[in-house]
Design a protein around this motif. Structure first.
Motif, mmCIF file in Angstrom:
data_model
loop_
_atom_site.group_PDB
_atom_site.id
_atom_site.type_symbol
_atom_site.label_atom_id
_atom_site.label_comp_id
_atom_site.label_asym_id
_atom_site.label_seq_id
_atom_site.Cartn_x
_atom_site.Cartn_y
_atom_site.Cartn_z
ATOM 1 N N ILE A 72 0.562 -1.026 -0.127
ATOM 2 C CA ILE A 72 -0.008 0.278 -0.074
ATOM 3 C C ILE A 72 0.899 1.398 -0.480
ATOM 4 C CG2 ILE A 72 -2.105 1.385 1.485
ATOM 5 C CD1 ILE A 72 -3.180 -1.168 2.647
ATOM 6 N N ASP A 73 0.450 2.239 -1.311
ATOM 7 C CA ASP A 73 1.323 3.142 -0.633
ATOM 8 C C ASP A 73 0.722 4.314 -0.281
ATOM 9 O OD1 ASP A 73 3.650 2.158 -2.075
ATOM 10 O OD2 ASP A 73 2.538 2.533 -4.222
ATOM 11 N N LYS A 74 0.998 5.583 0.014
ATOM 12 C CA LYS A 74 0.212 6.125 1.477
ATOM 13 C C LYS A 74 1.137 7.628 1.435
ATOM 14 C CE LYS A 74 3.077 5.862 5.562
ATOM 15 N NZ LYS A 74 4.048 6.706 5.461
ATOM 16 N N SER A 75 0.605 8.428 1.226
ATOM 17 C CA SER A 75 1.386 10.079 0.931
ATOM 18 C C SER A 75 1.008 10.995 2.714
ATOM 19 C CB SER A 75 0.166 10.749 -0.001
ATOM 20 O OG SER A 75 -0.153 10.374 -1.354
ATOM 21 N N TYR A 76 1.154 9.845 3.383
ATOM 22 C CA TYR A 76 0.780 11.057 4.690
ATOM 23 C C TYR A 76 1.179 9.978 6.097
ATOM 24 C CZ TYR A 76 -2.640 13.598 2.879
ATOM 25 O OH TYR A 76 -3.490 14.650 1.830
ATOM 26 N N PRO A 77 2.032 10.237 7.013
ATOM 27 C CA PRO A 77 2.198 9.276 8.325
ATOM 28 C C PRO A 77 1.990 8.332 8.079
ATOM 29 C CG PRO A 77 3.255 11.657 8.377
ATOM 30 C CD PRO A 77 1.706 11.336 7.608
ATOM 31 N N SER A 78 0.474 8.428 8.442
ATOM 32 C CA SER A 78 -1.119 7.688 8.595
ATOM 33 C C SER A 78 -0.945 6.510 7.981
ATOM 34 C CB SER A 78 -1.649 7.953 10.008
ATOM 35 O OG SER A 78 -3.027 6.715 10.077
ATOM 36 N N ALA A 79 -0.877 5.292 8.335
ATOM 37 C CA ALA A 79 -0.586 4.242 6.912
ATOM 38 C C ALA A 79 -2.896 4.510 6.356
ATOM 39 C CB ALA A 79 -0.438 2.827 7.334
ATOM 40 N N PHE A 80 -3.303 4.822 7.186
ATOM 41 C CA PHE A 80 -4.713 4.648 7.207
ATOM 42 C C PHE A 80 -5.554 6.101 6.535
ATOM 43 C CE2 PHE A 80 -4.073 1.584 10.827
ATOM 44 C CZ PHE A 80 -4.849 0.723 10.384
ATOM 45 N N LEU A 81 -4.644 6.973 6.874
ATOM 46 C CA LEU A 81 -5.179 8.457 5.658
ATOM 47 C C LEU A 81 -4.990 8.539 4.295
ATOM 48 C CD1 LEU A 81 -6.664 10.849 6.011
ATOM 49 C CD2 LEU A 81 -4.217 11.403 6.809
ATOM 50 N N GLU A 82 -5.963 8.433 3.733
ATOM 51 C CA GLU A 82 -6.164 7.777 1.749
ATOM 52 C C GLU A 82 -5.876 7.134 1.717
ATOM 53 O OE1 GLU A 82 -5.914 11.607 0.176
ATOM 54 O OE2 GLU A 82 -7.294 12.937 1.773
ATOM 55 N N THR A 83 -6.390 5.573 2.017
ATOM 56 C CA THR A 83 -5.344 3.906 1.706
ATOM 57 C C THR A 83 -6.607 3.252 1.609
ATOM 58 O OG1 THR A 83 -4.582 3.623 3.884
ATOM 59 C CG2 THR A 83 -2.946 4.952 2.099
ATOM 60 N N ASP A 84 -6.478 2.164 1.181
ATOM 61 C CA ASP A 84 -7.248 1.273 1.367
ATOM 62 C C ASP A 84 -6.770 -0.514 2.424
ATOM 63 O OD1 ASP A 84 -8.213 1.791 -0.882
ATOM 64 O OD2 ASP A 84 -7.022 1.079 -2.255
ATOM 65 N N LEU A 85 -5.936 0.562 3.353
ATOM 66 C CA LEU A 85 -5.944 -0.351 4.866
ATOM 67 C C LEU A 85 -6.818 -0.532 5.695
ATOM 68 C CD1 LEU A 85 -3.595 -1.632 6.025
ATOM 69 C CD2 LEU A 85 -3.255 -0.346 7.505
ATOM 70 N N GLU A 86 -8.048 0.677 5.936
ATOM 71 C CA GLU A 86 -8.612 0.802 6.429
ATOM 72 C C GLU A 86 -9.862 -0.739 6.097
ATOM 73 O OE1 GLU A 86 -11.516 2.257 9.955
ATOM 74 O OE2 GLU A 86 -10.376 3.841 8.310
ATOM 75 N N SER A 87 -9.887 -0.347 5.068
ATOM 76 C CA SER A 87 -10.974 -1.202 3.486
ATOM 77 C C SER A 87 -10.935 -2.867 4.040
ATOM 78 C CB SER A 87 -12.170 -0.789 2.754
ATOM 79 O OG SER A 87 -10.722 -0.655 1.223
ATOM 80 N N TRP A 88 -9.648 -2.646 3.701
ATOM 81 C CA TRP A 88 -8.731 -4.368 3.706
ATOM 82 C C TRP A 88 -9.131 -4.616 4.667
ATOM 83 C CZ3 TRP A 88 -4.848 -6.914 5.407
ATOM 84 C CH2 TRP A 88 -4.645 -7.804 5.252
ATOM 85 N N CYS A 89 -8.732 -4.347 5.353
ATOM 86 C CA CYS A 89 -8.448 -5.334 6.682
ATOM 87 C C CYS A 89 -10.167 -4.913 7.029
ATOM 88 C CB CYS A 89 -7.970 -3.896 8.017
ATOM 89 S SG CYS A 89 -6.368 -4.064 8.739
ATOM 90 N N SER A 90 -11.300 -4.729 7.426
ATOM 91 C CA SER A 90 -12.261 -5.018 7.623
ATOM 92 C C SER A 90 -12.510 -6.409 6.484
ATOM 93 C CB SER A 90 -13.285 -3.532 7.009
ATOM 94 O OG SER A 90 -14.603 -3.714 7.201
ATOM 95 N N GLU A 91 -12.469 -5.893 5.307
ATOM 96 C CA GLU A 91 -12.815 -7.497 4.616
ATOM 97 C C GLU A 91 -11.835 -8.761 4.857
ATOM 98 O OE1 GLU A 91 -11.632 -6.064 0.638
ATOM 99 O OE2 GLU A 91 -12.866 -4.519 0.234
ATOM 100 N N GLN A 92 -10.592 -8.392 5.505
ATOM 101 C CA GLN A 92 -10.431 -9.272 5.885
ATOM 102 C C GLN A 92 -10.590 -9.364 7.433
ATOM 103 O OE1 GLN A 92 -8.202 -10.923 3.487
ATOM 104 N NE2 GLN A 92 -8.740 -9.683 2.285
ATOM 105 N N GLY A 93 -11.611 -9.172 8.069
ATOM 106 C CA GLY A 93 -12.112 -9.723 9.338
ATOM 107 C C GLY A 93 -10.647 -9.114 10.840
ATOM 108 N N ILE A 94 -9.684 -8.234 10.188
ATOM 109 C CA ILE A 94 -8.676 -7.967 10.622
ATOM 110 C C ILE A 94 -9.464 -6.779 12.125
ATOM 111 C CG2 ILE A 94 -6.671 -7.406 11.034
ATOM 112 C CD1 ILE A 94 -6.521 -9.145 9.351
ATOM 113 N N THR A 95 -8.831 -7.670 13.560
ATOM 114 C CA THR A 95 -8.800 -6.671 14.925
ATOM 115 C C THR A 95 -8.081 -6.866 14.900
ATOM 116 O OG1 THR A 95 -9.552 -8.725 15.328
ATOM 117 C CG2 THR A 95 -11.068 -7.868 15.242
ATOM 118 N N GLN A 96 -6.965 -6.670 15.235
ATOM 119 C CA GLN A 96 -5.263 -6.942 15.638
ATOM 120 C C GLN A 96 -3.761 -6.769 14.705
ATOM 121 O OE1 GLN A 96 -4.340 -9.544 19.404
ATOM 122 N NE2 GLN A 96 -3.126 -10.176 18.041
#
Length: 171
Positions: A72-96
């Motif tokens: 995943i490529d990011k443009s901000y310090p957080s790996a979550f801001l304006e990336t697909d990380l959160e939706s990928w985690c949700s799809e995979q059922g990731i909680t940790q």
């Protein structure tokens, strides 16, 4: 039971080369963590910082992702801001999330706090986050300060890499 993924954040050639040992110690520890994750079938997500203007550098070759692993490529310090990380985690059922990589006081800190705010349980293996000296603190002081005073018991659980690696491998 928690479903876990491991984030390897900003371990890019251009950043790792700034470490005094050229990143040898960090990439050795991350290699051990990555091997354990692969054995345990813990999904690995590699996060790269993109400064724009075609200046994205490649992930350090010593911890290169497999083709099946996510980058995943990011443009901000957080790996979550304006990336697909959160939706990928949700799809995979990731909680940790296990979080490791560079730079402790910037992208790692922002990612840990963003993950915490989104309700993830965050785990940080000691010594698997790195930074460089700055005008106020040595790299070691910065790393210890964030692990012991900022993250532990607030935003994350800090644990030894050895305790993780001693867990039995799933068959």
């Amino acid at each position: 039971m928690e479903k876990t993924a491991c984030l390897i954040v900003d371990v890019q050639q251009s950043v790792v080369s700034a470490l005094p040992d050229g990143g040898e110690e960090l990439t050795e520890k991350l290699s051990r963590l990555i091997t354990w994750c692969r054995q345990q079938m813990v999904p690995l997500v590699y996060v790269r910082h993109d400064d724009g203007e075609d200046r994205i550098s490649e992930i350090d070759s010593r911890i290169k992702p497999k083709e099946s692993e996510i980058v995943i490529d990011k443009s901000y310090p957080s790996a979550f801001l304006e990336t697909d990380l959160e939706s990928w985690c949700s799809e995979q059922g990731i909680t940790q999330l296990i979080v490791a990589g560079m730079m402790t006081e910037f992208c790692i800190d922002a990612t840990i706090k963003s993950a915490f705010e989104r309700g993830y349980q965050v785990l940080v293996p000691q010594g698997c986050c790195a930074t460089v000296d700055n005008e106020y603190l040595t790299a070691q002081q910065t790393e210890e300060f964030f692990e012991k005073r900022i993250w532990q018991g607030r935003y994350a659980q800090i644990f030894s890499l050895e305790s993780l690696l001693s867990q039995p491998v799933k068959k």
